[in-house]
Design a protein around this motif. Structure first.
Motif, PDB file in Angstrom:
ATOM      1  N   LYS A  30       0.836  -1.202   0.000  1.00  0.00           N
ATOM      2  CA  LYS A  30       0.000   0.000   0.000  1.00  0.00           C
ATOM      3  C   LYS A  30       0.872   1.255   0.000  1.00  0.00           C
ATOM      4  CE  LYS A  30      -3.925  -2.106   2.364  1.00  0.00           C
ATOM      5  NZ  LYS A  30      -4.693  -2.159   3.619  1.00  0.00           N
ATOM      6  N   GLU A  31       1.960   1.195   0.739  1.00  0.00           N
ATOM      7  CA  GLU A  31       2.895   2.319   0.786  1.00  0.00           C
ATOM      8  C   GLU A  31       3.499   2.560  -0.598  1.00  0.00           C
ATOM      9  OE1 GLU A  31       6.190   3.502   3.990  1.00  0.00           O
ATOM     10  OE2 GLU A  31       6.812   1.801   2.735  1.00  0.00           O
ATOM     11  N   GLU A  32       3.875   1.482  -1.274  1.00  0.00           N
ATOM     12  CA  GLU A  32       4.420   1.600  -2.625  1.00  0.00           C
ATOM     13  C   GLU A  32       3.415   2.271  -3.556  1.00  0.00           C
ATOM     14  OE1 GLU A  32       6.040  -1.178  -6.317  1.00  0.00           O
ATOM     15  OE2 GLU A  32       5.377  -2.136  -4.467  1.00  0.00           O
ATOM     16  N   VAL A  94       6.221 -27.521  10.881  1.00  0.00           N
ATOM     17  CA  VAL A  94       7.115 -26.520  11.468  1.00  0.00           C
ATOM     18  C   VAL A  94       8.161 -26.078  10.447  1.00  0.00           C
ATOM     19  CG1 VAL A  94       8.770 -28.115  12.562  1.00  0.00           C
ATOM     20  CG2 VAL A  94       8.369 -25.854  13.549  1.00  0.00           C
ATOM     21  N   LYS A  95       8.660 -26.998   9.656  1.00  0.00           N
ATOM     22  CA  LYS A  95       9.642 -26.651   8.612  1.00  0.00           C
ATOM     23  C   LYS A  95       8.981 -25.786   7.535  1.00  0.00           C
ATOM     24  CE  LYS A  95      13.543 -27.126   6.243  1.00  0.00           C
ATOM     25  NZ  LYS A  95      14.155 -25.845   6.026  1.00  0.00           N
ATOM     26  N   ILE A  96       7.761 -26.123   7.182  1.00  0.00           N
ATOM     27  CA  ILE A  96       7.027 -25.326   6.189  1.00  0.00           C
ATOM     28  C   ILE A  96       6.807 -23.910   6.713  1.00  0.00           C
ATOM     29  CG2 ILE A  96       4.775 -25.065   5.056  1.00  0.00           C
ATOM     30  CD1 ILE A  96       4.732 -28.175   4.852  1.00  0.00           C
ATOM     31  N   LEU A  97       6.401 -23.788   7.986  1.00  0.00           N
ATOM     32  CA  LEU A  97       6.205 -22.469   8.600  1.00  0.00           C
ATOM     33  C   LEU A  97       7.513 -21.672   8.611  1.00  0.00           C
ATOM     34  CD1 LEU A  97       3.896 -23.100  11.685  1.00  0.00           C
ATOM     35  CD2 LEU A  97       3.501 -21.473   9.850  1.00  0.00           C
ATOM     36  N   TRP A  98       8.584 -22.337   8.987  1.00  0.00           N
ATOM     37  CA  TRP A  98       9.883 -21.673   9.057  1.00  0.00           C
ATOM     38  C   TRP A  98      10.309 -21.164   7.676  1.00  0.00           C
ATOM     39  CZ3 TRP A  98      12.956 -19.103  11.936  1.00  0.00           C
ATOM     40  CH2 TRP A  98      14.300 -18.936  11.593  1.00  0.00           C
ATOM     41  N   ASP A  99      10.184 -22.025   6.673  1.00  0.00           N
ATOM     42  CA  ASP A  99      10.561 -21.628   5.308  1.00  0.00           C
ATOM     43  C   ASP A  99       9.686 -20.487   4.799  1.00  0.00           C
ATOM     44  OD1 ASP A  99      12.604 -23.506   5.247  1.00  0.00           O
ATOM     45  OD2 ASP A  99      11.416 -25.004   4.158  1.00  0.00           O
ATOM     46  N   GLU A 100       8.394 -20.558   5.110  1.00  0.00           N
ATOM     47  CA  GLU A 100       7.488 -19.493   4.701  1.00  0.00           C
ATOM     48  C   GLU A 100       7.858 -18.168   5.377  1.00  0.00           C
ATOM     49  OE1 GLU A 100       2.713 -18.518   4.344  1.00  0.00           O
ATOM     50  OE2 GLU A 100       3.346 -20.355   5.359  1.00  0.00           O
ATOM     51  N   LEU A 101       8.202 -18.246   6.645  1.00  0.00           N
ATOM     52  CA  LEU A 101       8.611 -17.051   7.379  1.00  0.00           C
ATOM     53  C   LEU A 101       9.865 -16.433   6.755  1.00  0.00           C
ATOM     54  CD1 LEU A 101       7.910 -15.334   9.884  1.00  0.00           C
ATOM     55  CD2 LEU A 101       9.491 -16.774  11.161  1.00  0.00           C
ATOM     56  N   LEU A 102      10.821 -17.253   6.384  1.00  0.00           N
ATOM     57  CA  LEU A 102      12.041 -16.754   5.741  1.00  0.00           C
ATOM     58  C   LEU A 102      11.725 -16.106   4.392  1.00  0.00           C
ATOM     59  CD1 LEU A 102      14.585 -19.635   6.495  1.00  0.00           C
ATOM     60  CD2 LEU A 102      14.385 -17.420   7.648  1.00  0.00           C
ATOM     61  N   ASP A 103      10.836 -16.733   3.621  1.00  0.00           N
ATOM     62  CA  ASP A 103      10.448 -16.171   2.319  1.00  0.00           C
ATOM     63  C   ASP A 103       9.728 -14.832   2.493  1.00  0.00           C
ATOM     64  OD1 ASP A 103      11.547 -18.324   0.967  1.00  0.00           O
ATOM     65  OD2 ASP A 103       9.626 -19.379   0.724  1.00  0.00           O
ATOM     66  N   LEU A 104       8.827 -14.765   3.473  1.00  0.00           N
ATOM     67  CA  LEU A 104       8.108 -13.516   3.724  1.00  0.00           C
ATOM     68  C   LEU A 104       9.055 -12.408   4.177  1.00  0.00           C
ATOM     69  CD1 LEU A 104       4.907 -14.917   5.481  1.00  0.00           C
ATOM     70  CD2 LEU A 104       4.996 -13.783   3.243  1.00  0.00           C
ATOM     71  N   ALA A 105      10.017 -12.765   5.011  1.00  0.00           N
ATOM     72  CA  ALA A 105      10.994 -11.770   5.471  1.00  0.00           C
ATOM     73  C   ALA A 105      11.793 -11.222   4.289  1.00  0.00           C
ATOM     74  CB  ALA A 105      11.918 -12.382   6.521  1.00  0.00           C
ATOM     75  N   LYS A 106      12.151 -12.099   3.370  1.00  0.00           N
ATOM     76  CA  LYS A 106      12.885 -11.656   2.180  1.00  0.00           C
ATOM     77  C   LYS A 106      12.016 -10.743   1.314  1.00  0.00           C
ATOM     78  CE  LYS A 106      15.779 -13.414  -1.512  1.00  0.00           C
ATOM     79  NZ  LYS A 106      16.448 -14.568  -2.092  1.00  0.00           N
ATOM     80  N   THR A 107      10.755 -11.096   1.155  1.00  0.00           N
ATOM     81  CA  THR A 107       9.819 -10.262   0.386  1.00  0.00           C
ATOM     82  C   THR A 107       9.672  -8.890   1.026  1.00  0.00           C
ATOM     83  OG1 THR A 107       8.613 -12.204  -0.403  1.00  0.00           O
ATOM     84  CG2 THR A 107       7.441 -10.093  -0.454  1.00  0.00           C
ATOM     85  N   ALA A 108       9.514  -8.862   2.357  1.00  0.00           N
ATOM     86  CA  ALA A 108       9.377  -7.588   3.066  1.00  0.00           C
ATOM     87  C   ALA A 108      10.629  -6.738   2.900  1.00  0.00           C
ATOM     88  CB  ALA A 108       9.107  -7.836   4.552  1.00  0.00           C
ATOM     89  N   GLN A 109      11.778  -7.365   2.965  1.00  0.00           N
ATOM     90  CA  GLN A 109      13.044  -6.640   2.788  1.00  0.00           C
ATOM     91  C   GLN A 109      13.122  -6.031   1.386  1.00  0.00           C
ATOM     92  OE1 GLN A 109      16.574  -9.099   2.896  1.00  0.00           O
ATOM     93  NE2 GLN A 109      17.827  -7.391   3.609  1.00  0.00           N
ATOM     94  N   GLN A 110      12.737  -6.791   0.374  1.00  0.00           N
ATOM     95  CA  GLN A 110      12.774  -6.295  -1.004  1.00  0.00           C
ATOM     96  C   GLN A 110      11.787  -5.149  -1.211  1.00  0.00           C
ATOM     97  OE1 GLN A 110      11.982 -10.008  -2.989  1.00  0.00           O
ATOM     98  NE2 GLN A 110      14.152 -10.515  -3.212  1.00  0.00           N
ATOM     99  N   ASN A 112      10.577  -3.111   1.091  1.00  0.00           N
ATOM    100  CA  ASN A 112      11.044  -1.960   1.851  1.00  0.00           C
ATOM    101  C   ASN A 112      12.185  -1.256   1.113  1.00  0.00           C
ATOM    102  OD1 ASN A 112      10.621  -0.433   4.292  1.00  0.00           O
ATOM    103  ND2 ASN A 112      12.619  -1.170   4.958  1.00  0.00           N
ATOM    104  N   HIS A 113      13.065  -2.040   0.514  1.00  0.00           N
ATOM    105  CA  HIS A 113      14.160  -1.463  -0.274  1.00  0.00           C
ATOM    106  C   HIS A 113      13.612  -0.712  -1.484  1.00  0.00           C
ATOM    107  CE1 HIS A 113      18.150  -1.024  -1.981  1.00  0.00           C
ATOM    108  NE2 HIS A 113      17.696  -1.540  -3.116  1.00  0.00           N
ATOM    109  N   LEU A 114      12.654  -1.307  -2.166  1.00  0.00           N
ATOM    110  CA  LEU A 114      12.036  -0.669  -3.325  1.00  0.00           C
ATOM    111  C   LEU A 114      11.372   0.652  -2.926  1.00  0.00           C
ATOM    112  CD1 LEU A 114      11.143  -0.659  -6.300  1.00  0.00           C
ATOM    113  CD2 LEU A 114       9.164  -2.013  -5.597  1.00  0.00           C
ATOM    114  N   ASN A 115      10.642   0.645  -1.819  1.00  0.00           N
ATOM    115  CA  ASN A 115      10.004   1.877  -1.350  1.00  0.00           C
ATOM    116  C   ASN A 115      11.045   2.937  -1.026  1.00  0.00           C
ATOM    117  OD1 ASN A 115       7.589   0.602  -1.709  1.00  0.00           O
ATOM    118  ND2 ASN A 115       7.106   0.400   0.462  1.00  0.00           N
TER     119      ASN A 115
END
Length: 151
Positions: A30-32, A94-110, A112-115
């Motif tokens: 939304k910010e973007e 638990v592994k699926i949750l962990w991997d999803e969390l890592l993917d989401l963190a990477k998406t958020a980082q990208q 935020n960088h774009l913004n």
């Protein structure tokens, strides 16, 4: 607390963190859009939601890290992945949750960088436009300590 109770607690924490990160990503999107559309009033509104979610993510991160350290783990991704593979190989959720969390963190980082890039580009554009208007009006430019012009 038994081992399975610990795992249930850890999974609930990961689910909460995942859901909070998803909400944070939606705010970044939304910010973007608001940045691209030049809707400053919307950005101001989103900033408070963004700050609240960041505080919540920090608390969740602290809880997760505390839990992992109590399990005797270093907080490196490889250490956590090895622990999940060894201790919880039958618990693929638990592994699926962990991997999803890592993917989401990477998406958020990208996002935020774009913004940040959008903001930087708009700031440069505004500075150039202001400088051009300033020069067109015949005003004298001032110089900062490193020789950069400012008004």
């Amino acid at each position: 607390m038994t081992s399975s109770q610990h795992l249930v607690y850890f999974m609930r924490e990961l689910e909460t963190e995942r859901n909070t990160l998803r909400a944070f990503i939606e705010i970044l999107k939304k910010e973007e859009n608001a940045l691209v559309e030049g809707r400053i009033e919307k950005i101001d509104h989103l900033a408070s939601d963004k700050s609240r979610l960041i505080e919540e993510l920090i608390k969740l991160d602290d809880h997760r890290n505390e839990y992992l350290q109590k399990q005797g783990l270093s907080l490196e991704k490889s250490s956590i992945n090895a622990w999940l593979a060894e201790q919880h190989s039958g618990q693929s959720e638990v592994k699926i949750l962990w991997d999803e969390l890592l993917d989401l963190a990477k998406t958020a980082q990208q996002l935020n960088h774009l913004n940040g890039l959008i903001i930087s580009t708009q700031l440069q554009h505004n500075q150039h436009a202001f400088s051009a208007l300033h020069c067109a009006a015949g005003n004298v430019s001032l110089y900062g300590p490193q020789g950069q012009t400012y008004i």
